[in-house]
Design an enzyme around this catalytic site. Structure first.
Site, short mmCIF file in Angstrom:
data_model
loop_
_atom_site.label_atom_id
_atom_site.label_comp_id
_atom_site.label_asym_id
_atom_site.label_seq_id
_atom_site.Cartn_x
_atom_site.Cartn_y
_atom_site.Cartn_z
N ARG A 35 0.82 -1.22 0.00
CA ARG A 35 0.00 0.00 0.00
C ARG A 35 0.85 1.27 0.00
O ARG A 35 0.46 2.29 -0.56
CB ARG A 35 -0.96 -0.02 1.20
CG ARG A 35 -2.02 -1.10 1.07
CD ARG A 35 -3.00 -1.10 2.23
NE ARG A 35 -4.06 -2.08 1.99
CZ ARG A 35 -5.12 -2.23 2.77
NH1 ARG A 35 -5.25 -1.49 3.85
NH2 ARG A 35 -6.04 -3.12 2.48
N LYS A 197 -20.52 -15.75 2.27
CA LYS A 197 -21.95 -15.48 2.37
C LYS A 197 -22.53 -14.79 1.14
O LYS A 197 -21.95 -13.85 0.60
CB LYS A 197 -22.23 -14.61 3.60
CG LYS A 197 -21.93 -15.33 4.92
CD LYS A 197 -22.33 -14.45 6.10
CE LYS A 197 -22.13 -15.18 7.43
NZ LYS A 197 -22.54 -14.35 8.58
N GLY A 350 -9.74 -8.45 -0.06
CA GLY A 350 -8.61 -8.88 0.75
C GLY A 350 -8.27 -10.35 0.62
O GLY A 350 -7.10 -10.72 0.44
#
Length: 395
Positions: A35, A197, A350
């Site tokens: 990052r 999910k 992620g």
């Protein structure tokens, strides 16, 4: 959006919002500085114009408390190493002492503000906090795509009080790649959606159904789709309240001509454990007291062939519990297939990014997004608050 190249930064005080929320080990050392490296083009561009560069970011979730383990000191040291010049760390991100440090800056100096989330006003998009941040600079550059979906003070509020605002190179690149893959893609366009999910990606699935030609659904969320079609999935993770919704999405795919692929076999285990006995079975033969933890070899082959037929690929979510080697083969194999395909491939989230790095193919996908929530919000067809704030400055 106005780009950083569109503004004269010569000698000006430039506040750059970056995402230096890097992983740290128990000793406070940075374990992955991706990052920081992604923000270098914007920082170096400002320095080349002899600007006074003020860096701001958050790190972790200190929840308004000044906890030393969330200090940006390690990132200031790492940034200094990359740009080969001193990076001073302010004791705070607002206040008289910070203002004095900013006023003392010379052209080419770099000052990093301390963790924005040491103040709870940051996440509340507080007006006074936003005004104080903006007062430090002549120009605001937004280059933190990973938080562009958050209506926080350093992302949205600050733009109301800074006359000149623009996107940094990273934010611009993220938006350009996503729109290239969705707004005007080379077809066939394939979306691979995985993870645990359905509920967390329902809006994205509904939106992408109107845009893609092919859709692969894997991971634990595939269990809900399989069960909606009458397949017994043992004690696998299922969202029973979304069975009707899943069946509706399958129906919509047929009506809209979208080719939808679900796993045809899977790796099952007695428990969610790397040591648990496991085996490969067709999805129709999942034992009652076992749970599916990865796609099987037949599904891997099927999905790989689908990948080969695509010209543009968007991927969010792994195919199984890849963090355990016993259940990582499906995800790892698909990473290799996507990375070696001739398609434009954009990977986001992620877990998906971690899987690509684990497989060793990070340099071979076309683009790896730096944002999880922001990437998913774009897949949902929504406008990012951080981007909307910049667009509003132009209207």
């Amino acid at each position: 959006m106005k780009n950083i190249k569109d503004i004269d930064l010569q000698g000006k005080k430039v506040l750059i919002r970056v995402d230096f929320n890097v992983p740290l080990n128990k000793d406070g050392n940075i374990t992955d500085d991706t990052r920081i490296r992604e923000a270098l083009p914007s920082i170096n561009h400002a320095l080349q114009q002899n600007a006074r560069v003020i860096i701001c970011s958050h790190l972790g979730r200190p929840k308004g408390q000044k906890l030393p383990e969330f200090s940006l000191a390690p990132t200031a040291e790492r940034l200094a190493r990359h740009i080969q010049r001193e990076v001073k760390l302010a004791p705070d991100c607002v206040g008289d002492e910070v203002k004095s440090m900013v006023e003392a800056m010379e052209p080419g100096d770099v000052l990093m503000l301390e963790n924005l989330r040491y103040h709870e006003e940051e996440e509340k998009n507080d007006e006074e906090f936003s005004r104080n941040l903006a007062s430090l600079a002549d120009v605001y550059i937004s280059d933190a795509f990973a938080v562009a979906h958050r209506a926080h003070a350093s992302v949205v509020g600050v733009t109301h009080f800074c006359n000149q605002c623009a996107a940094g190179f990273l934010l611009q690149k993220e938006m350009d790649f996503f729109h290239r893959s969705v707004s005007d893609p080379i077809r066939p366009l394939l979306a691979i959606v995985g993870g645990a999910k359905v509920s967390s990606k329902l809006t994205a699935l509904e939106n992408m159904m109107d845009k893609v030609d092919i859709l692969i659904i894997g991971g634990a969320m595939a269990n809900t789709f399989l069960k909606s079609q009458g397949v017994e999935v043992g004690k696998s993770l299922v969202e029973d309240d979304l069975l009707e919704t899943a069946a509706g999405l399958i129906y919509d795919s047929r009506k809209k001509g979208v080719k939808l692929y679900l796993p045809v076999d899977c790796v099952v285990a007695e428990d969610f454990s790397a040591e648990s006995p496991s085996k490969i079975v067709p999805v129709q033969d999942i034992p009652k007291k076992w749970l599916a933890l990865d796609i099987g070899p037949a599904s891997t082959l099927l999905f790989s062939e689908v990948v080969e037929s695509a010209k543009t690929i968007i991927w969010n979510g792994p195919m199984g519990a890849f963090e355990m080697d016993a259940y990582s083969r499906g995800t790892m194999a698909l990473v290799q297939r996507v990375a070696t395909s001739h398609a434009l491939s954009i990977v986001g989230g992620g877990d998906t990014n971690a899987a690509v790095h684990k497989a060793g193919w990070a340099n071979d996908v076309s683009y790896m997004s730096t944002g999880g929530g922001a990437f998913l919000m774009l897949m949902e067809g929504k406008e990012l608050p951080g981007v909307a704030a910049l667009d509003a400055k132009e209207s």
